[in-house]
Design an enzyme around this catalytic site. Sequence first.
Site, PDB file in Angstrom:
ATOM      1  N   SER A 117      28.155  19.083 -77.751  1.00  0.00           N
ATOM      2  CA  SER A 117      28.206  19.733 -76.443  1.00  0.00           C
ATOM      3  C   SER A 117      27.058  19.257 -75.562  1.00  0.00           C
ATOM      4  CB  SER A 117      28.093  21.251 -76.649  1.00  0.00           C
ATOM      5  OG  SER A 117      27.806  21.896 -75.438  1.00  0.00           O
ATOM      6  N   LYS A 272      39.526  17.403 -71.899  1.00  0.00           N
ATOM      7  CA  LYS A 272      39.669  18.681 -72.607  1.00  0.00           C
ATOM      8  C   LYS A 272      39.852  19.813 -71.605  1.00  0.00           C
ATOM      9  CE  LYS A 272      37.067  21.751 -75.709  1.00  0.00           C
ATOM     10  NZ  LYS A 272      36.428  22.681 -74.774  1.00  0.00           N
ATOM     11  N   GLY A 328      41.755  26.571 -80.109  1.00  0.00           N
ATOM     12  CA  GLY A 328      42.003  27.973 -79.749  1.00  0.00           C
ATOM     13  C   GLY A 328      42.535  28.778 -80.916  1.00  0.00           C
ATOM     14  N   GLY A 329      41.650  29.514 -81.573  1.00  0.00           N
ATOM     15  CA  GLY A 329      42.091  30.481 -82.582  1.00  0.00           C
ATOM     16  C   GLY A 329      42.326  29.911 -83.971  1.00  0.00           C
ATOM     17  N   GLY A 350      35.901  25.644 -82.837  1.00  0.00           N
ATOM     18  CA  GLY A 350      34.674  26.022 -82.142  1.00  0.00           C
ATOM     19  C   GLY A 350      34.030  27.187 -82.871  1.00  0.00           C
TER      20      GLY A 350
END
Length: 402
Positions: A117, A272, A328-329, A350
Amino acid sequence: MGRGNLRRSRRLGTVDEARRRACRRVPRIVFDYIDGGAGAESTMRANIAALEAVGFEPRMGVTRGIPGPDVSTTVLGRRLSMPVVVGPVGFTRVMEPGGDVAGARAAGAAGTGFVMSSMSAHTPSEVSAGFAGAAGDTDRLWFQLYPLGGRRGAEKMIDRAAAAGFSSLVITVDTQIHGNRERDVRNRVSMPLRLDARTVARLAPGVVARPRWLLDAARDRFRFEIKAAASTGSIEQPVSTEEALVEWALSPLRWDDFPWIRERWPGPLVVKGVLSGDDARRAVDAGASAVVVSNHGGRQLDGMAATMPALVEVVDAVGDRTEVLVDGGIRRGADAVKAVALGARAVLIGRAWAYGLAAAGEPGVTQVLSVLRADVDRTLRLLGCPSVEALDRSYVRIPGDW
Ligand code: GLV
């Protein structure tokens, strides 16, 4: 510190367990930064609900014991040991001093990719050295770009990432400004976290209840500052993190920035944060070699679509022209298998690795990756599918209204 983390990591049998232990190890404000989403967190929950809504269609009587399924895949021409890439997470050094170096080393050793990041308290060269030390090279190491310090700052960051050997550049297009993270507002946290006297006084009750975290952070001399921001200035004119963030908000990245980015960055570009076929087409037209279907883990605009139905739309729109990834998830290997069956080449994680890091440092991330890999293997065997590359939509049941 190291051996304690190794011992603690052995207890992380699931990502949910890593989450519970992270919650007990770090101050509430740090945990909420990892765990929380924007607004009512409905998009964050929708990501998980959408994964749960995808059913499997197994084939019985076809799985071989030896050799087991091949769980590797390729992304941007590089072989990954599993379809799970360690995605960009901000402020990891606040979670555990190892931060991005720990994440990069764990990903490198596991044979998969790592995305650093921009919001890191480590430098690109520290992270690159950690990854290369574990993986042997930096072919699977990517850099995620926010325009800290505006265009001039972004140019410097791009040059530094290239010089440090990063192989791909990830442009996040969903963060014009940060979403309204209500837990952070409640905790009165504004990132970057500054350990000045006032903040320390305000945080003291939560922090003294987490003595191990405090000891580790103190030994690391509370180095929470975003390194990339500081380096967007010059020696004559150093830039503070606040200034760098303000310049980012004044000039967020837009599609018309892609020509100069393309010109400057020598390797593949990854976009992204797309959620529709139209934006995915725009990304490909702008020069993306891959797109990541993402709503930023529900941390940006609450109410955005869940990523799994969006993945189906994006794969149908651009899957023949570009590689599609998704996040995501993702909490289990089975989630990654569903995403690949829907058309993704791999998923990004993440929170899953941030929980592992916060719970048990580098061994915690290693353990999360190994739990996910084992579950990809198990899922393929139970599904009757010989390899990740053989997965297609015939292995899943897609809800009728997607
Ligand atoms: C940073 O990008 C965040 O989601 O906190």
